[in-house]
Scaffold this motif. Sequence first.
Motif, PDB file in Angstrom:
ATOM      1  N   UNK A  68     -21.401  10.393  22.372  1.00 52.94           N
ATOM      2  CA  UNK A  68     -21.250  11.958  23.466  1.00 52.94           C
ATOM      3  C   UNK A  68     -19.837  11.896  23.636  1.00 52.94           C
ATOM      4  N   UNK A  69     -19.259  10.800  24.168  1.00 51.24           N
ATOM      5  CA  UNK A  69     -17.962  10.492  24.974  1.00 51.24           C
ATOM      6  C   UNK A  69     -16.892  10.416  24.043  1.00 51.24           C
ATOM      7  N   UNK A  70     -17.346   9.560  22.929  1.00 53.92           N
ATOM      8  CA  UNK A  70     -16.099   9.187  22.329  1.00 53.92           C
ATOM      9  C   UNK A  70     -15.903   9.976  20.756  1.00 53.92           C
ATOM     10  N   UNK A  71     -16.857  11.230  20.738  1.00 52.74           N
ATOM     11  CA  UNK A  71     -16.832  13.033  19.845  1.00 52.74           C
ATOM     12  C   UNK A  71     -15.901  13.464  20.873  1.00 52.74           C
ATOM     13  N   UNK A  72     -17.043  13.811  21.803  1.00 49.06           N
ATOM     14  CA  UNK A  72     -16.614  14.785  22.899  1.00 49.06           C
ATOM     15  C   UNK A  72     -17.728  15.572  22.648  1.00 49.06           C
ATOM     16  N   UNK A  73     -18.586  15.492  22.605  1.00 53.26           N
ATOM     17  CA  UNK A  73     -19.484  16.325  22.471  1.00 53.26           C
ATOM     18  C   UNK A  73     -21.087  16.320  23.630  1.00 53.26           C
ATOM     19  N   UNK A  74     -21.606  17.379  23.788  1.00 60.46           N
ATOM     20  CA  UNK A  74     -22.223  17.168  24.275  1.00 60.46           C
ATOM     21  C   UNK A  74     -24.286  17.088  24.250  1.00 60.46           C
ATOM     22  N   UNK A  75     -24.289  17.450  22.958  1.00 59.48           N
ATOM     23  CA  UNK A  75     -25.719  17.513  22.450  1.00 59.48           C
ATOM     24  C   UNK A  75     -25.267  16.995  21.013  1.00 59.48           C
ATOM     25  N   UNK A  76     -26.575  16.017  21.042  1.00 61.34           N
ATOM     26  CA  UNK A  76     -26.525  14.726  19.624  1.00 61.34           C
ATOM     27  C   UNK A  76     -27.679  15.026  18.862  1.00 61.34           C
ATOM     28  N   UNK A  77     -27.299  15.820  17.867  1.00 65.80           N
ATOM     29  CA  UNK A  77     -28.476  16.161  16.808  1.00 65.80           C
ATOM     30  C   UNK A  77     -28.452  14.503  15.558  1.00 65.80           C
ATOM     31  N   UNK A  78     -29.314  13.811  15.894  1.00 63.90           N
ATOM     32  CA  UNK A  78     -30.254  12.914  15.153  1.00 63.90           C
ATOM     33  C   UNK A  78     -31.022  12.700  14.539  1.00 63.90           C
ATOM     34  N   UNK A  79     -31.522  11.396  13.691  1.00 62.15           N
ATOM     35  CA  UNK A  79     -32.455  11.575  13.048  1.00 62.15           C
ATOM     36  C   UNK A  79     -32.875  10.568  11.461  1.00 62.15           C
ATOM     37  N   UNK A  80     -33.966  10.721  11.405  1.00 61.37           N
ATOM     38  CA  UNK A  80     -33.974   9.434   9.953  1.00 61.37           C
ATOM     39  C   UNK A  80     -35.029  10.157   8.939  1.00 61.37           C
TER      40      UNK A  80
ATOM     41  N   UNK B  92     -32.885  16.359  19.199  1.00 65.46           N
ATOM     42  CA  UNK B  92     -31.655  16.997  20.433  1.00 65.46           C
ATOM     43  C   UNK B  92     -32.010  15.886  20.832  1.00 65.46           C
ATOM     44  N   UNK B  93     -31.342  15.897  21.202  1.00 65.94           N
ATOM     45  CA  UNK B  93     -30.338  15.115  22.184  1.00 65.94           C
ATOM     46  C   UNK B  93     -29.112  15.242  23.363  1.00 65.94           C
ATOM     47  N   UNK B  94     -29.288  15.460  25.093  1.00 66.41           N
ATOM     48  CA  UNK B  94     -28.548  15.382  25.521  1.00 66.41           C
ATOM     49  C   UNK B  94     -27.082  14.521  25.913  1.00 66.41           C
ATOM     50  N   UNK B  95     -26.405  14.103  25.317  1.00 67.73           N
ATOM     51  CA  UNK B  95     -25.817  12.970  25.100  1.00 67.73           C
ATOM     52  C   UNK B  95     -25.270  13.156  26.624  1.00 67.73           C
ATOM     53  N   UNK B  96     -25.201  13.689  27.655  1.00 69.34           N
ATOM     54  CA  UNK B  96     -24.331  13.286  29.221  1.00 69.34           C
ATOM     55  C   UNK B  96     -25.523  12.625  29.189  1.00 69.34           C
ATOM     56  N   UNK B  97     -26.679  12.728  29.319  1.00 69.38           N
ATOM     57  CA  UNK B  97     -28.142  12.366  30.285  1.00 69.38           C
ATOM     58  C   UNK B  97     -28.826  11.826  29.578  1.00 69.38           C
ATOM     59  N   UNK B  98     -29.093  11.609  27.715  1.00 68.99           N
ATOM     60  CA  UNK B  98     -29.973  11.079  26.983  1.00 68.99           C
ATOM     61  C   UNK B  98     -31.357  11.422  27.518  1.00 68.99           C
ATOM     62  N   UNK B  99     -31.351  12.943  27.582  1.00 73.07           N
ATOM     63  CA  UNK B  99     -32.547  13.808  28.024  1.00 73.07           C
ATOM     64  C   UNK B  99     -32.413  14.145  26.194  1.00 73.07           C
ATOM     65  N   UNK B 100     -34.067  14.181  25.648  1.00 76.17           N
ATOM     66  CA  UNK B 100     -34.396  14.511  24.493  1.00 76.17           C
ATOM     67  C   UNK B 100     -35.331  16.292  24.969  1.00 76.17           C
ATOM     68  N   UNK B 101     -34.068  16.360  23.879  1.00 76.94           N
ATOM     69  CA  UNK B 101     -34.418  18.341  24.609  1.00 76.94           C
ATOM     70  C   UNK B 101     -35.653  18.780  23.246  1.00 76.94           C
ATOM     71  N   UNK B 102     -35.545  18.267  21.646  1.00 78.59           N
ATOM     72  CA  UNK B 102     -36.275  19.131  21.334  1.00 78.59           C
ATOM     73  C   UNK B 102     -37.155  17.742  20.157  1.00 78.59           C
ATOM     74  N   UNK B 103     -37.940  17.813  19.366  1.00 78.18           N
ATOM     75  CA  UNK B 103     -38.085  16.616  18.525  1.00 78.18           C
ATOM     76  C   UNK B 103     -39.137  17.265  17.510  1.00 78.18           C
ATOM     77  N   UNK B 104     -38.779  17.056  16.081  1.00 75.45           N
ATOM     78  CA  UNK B 104     -39.758  17.719  14.891  1.00 75.45           C
ATOM     79  C   UNK B 104     -39.603  16.498  13.580  1.00 75.45           C
ATOM     80  N   UNK B 105     -41.119  16.892  12.716  1.00 73.50           N
ATOM     81  CA  UNK B 105     -40.141  15.896  11.438  1.00 73.50           C
ATOM     82  C   UNK B 105     -40.989  17.022  10.164  1.00 73.50           C
ATOM     83  N   UNK B 106     -40.834  16.599   9.462  1.00 70.75           N
ATOM     84  CA  UNK B 106     -41.458  17.114   8.276  1.00 70.75           C
ATOM     85  C   UNK B 106     -41.271  16.476   6.730  1.00 70.75           C
TER      86      UNK B 106
END
Length: 354
Positions: free
Chosen positions: A21-33, A47-61
């Motif tokens: 988040x710091x390096x890209x200048x973003x507040x939220x990060x969407x990651x997956x696998x 979906x992760x809050x890049x400032x706090x590391x808190x997970x806001x949402x998750x799902x699998x498909x």
Amino acid sequence: MIARNSTYAYKGRSINVQQIGRELGVRYVLEGSVRRSADRLRITAQLVDAMTGVHLWAEHYDGVVADVFDLQDQITASVVGSIQPSIRAAEIERARRKRPENLDAYDLVMRALPYVWSLEYEGNREAARLLEKALLLDPGYPLALSLAAWCRGQRIVYNWSTNIREDKRETLRQAQTAAALCHDDPFILTVLGAALTITKEYQRATFMLDRALSLDTNSAWGWNRSGWLRNYQDDPEVAIQHFERSLRLSPFDPMAFNCEMGIGCAHFIAKRYDQATQWQEKALMAKPTAAWIHRTLAPSYFLAGELDKAQESVGELLKGYPGITVTDILQAMAFSKEAMSRFAEGLRQAGLPE
């Protein structure tokens, strides 16, 4: 949003989200696998809050390789529909934590959002107050202008306005100003479409909402407003399709109950009164403080042959709107004359004064 190429530098590296988040200048990060077993795929996203590391949402498909393109479309619709309210809720909470003297126009708008979506009288007043402060700081802020327009529109359709003509004029002015400043923003175009719907300029409203949805086909609110427009145009079957699409895109959205109301009103327009009452009851259970629901629920009960419930519903309506009349309701709502005549007759028969 940033270019996806910017994320390639992190491929194969173990770096925590806060650093990214710091390096890209973003507040939220969407990651997956992506995991594969033979022709089966499992894709996860969070979906992760890049400032706090808190997970806001998750799902699998889950899917199969042969249907990978359909699976991509499904994931795109689901992710966009889900992360928008998640980010909105996180931004609202972030704004609440800041000291009031440090709030800028953006933070004031974020604080106003839950009140905008509450569809309640006191919430509407608080939203208008916060948006007015935001516009004092930045008079040309399109999002603040569009939300202020929507707040005025709410006053009209929910019988909160003391001057309908003035509120209609100002709703349209603010929405058009916002759209002129930001003519390719789907949210702002949706607000203008809603404003044009309220002022019964349906042809222009259709153009704006169709334009908004062409820019963002996964806008739950865009489909919600398009559903209401189709209701007002006596096209209940298409309206139901649009409300159902809105609910699929964002089932936990604070406006979800409004889609249920829209489906209920669509069944009323189609003269399926039993279904009209069922859907409106569902919306009322989700939003019991919304006394305005009884304006259409009471006549639905009456035309479904449930006079006692219709009379009780009118009693609840009068608790929330002391002194309201059938005439007041006819001036506020935007349904066709034929539908309005049935709403009015049901309200009269249920005991609401003319």
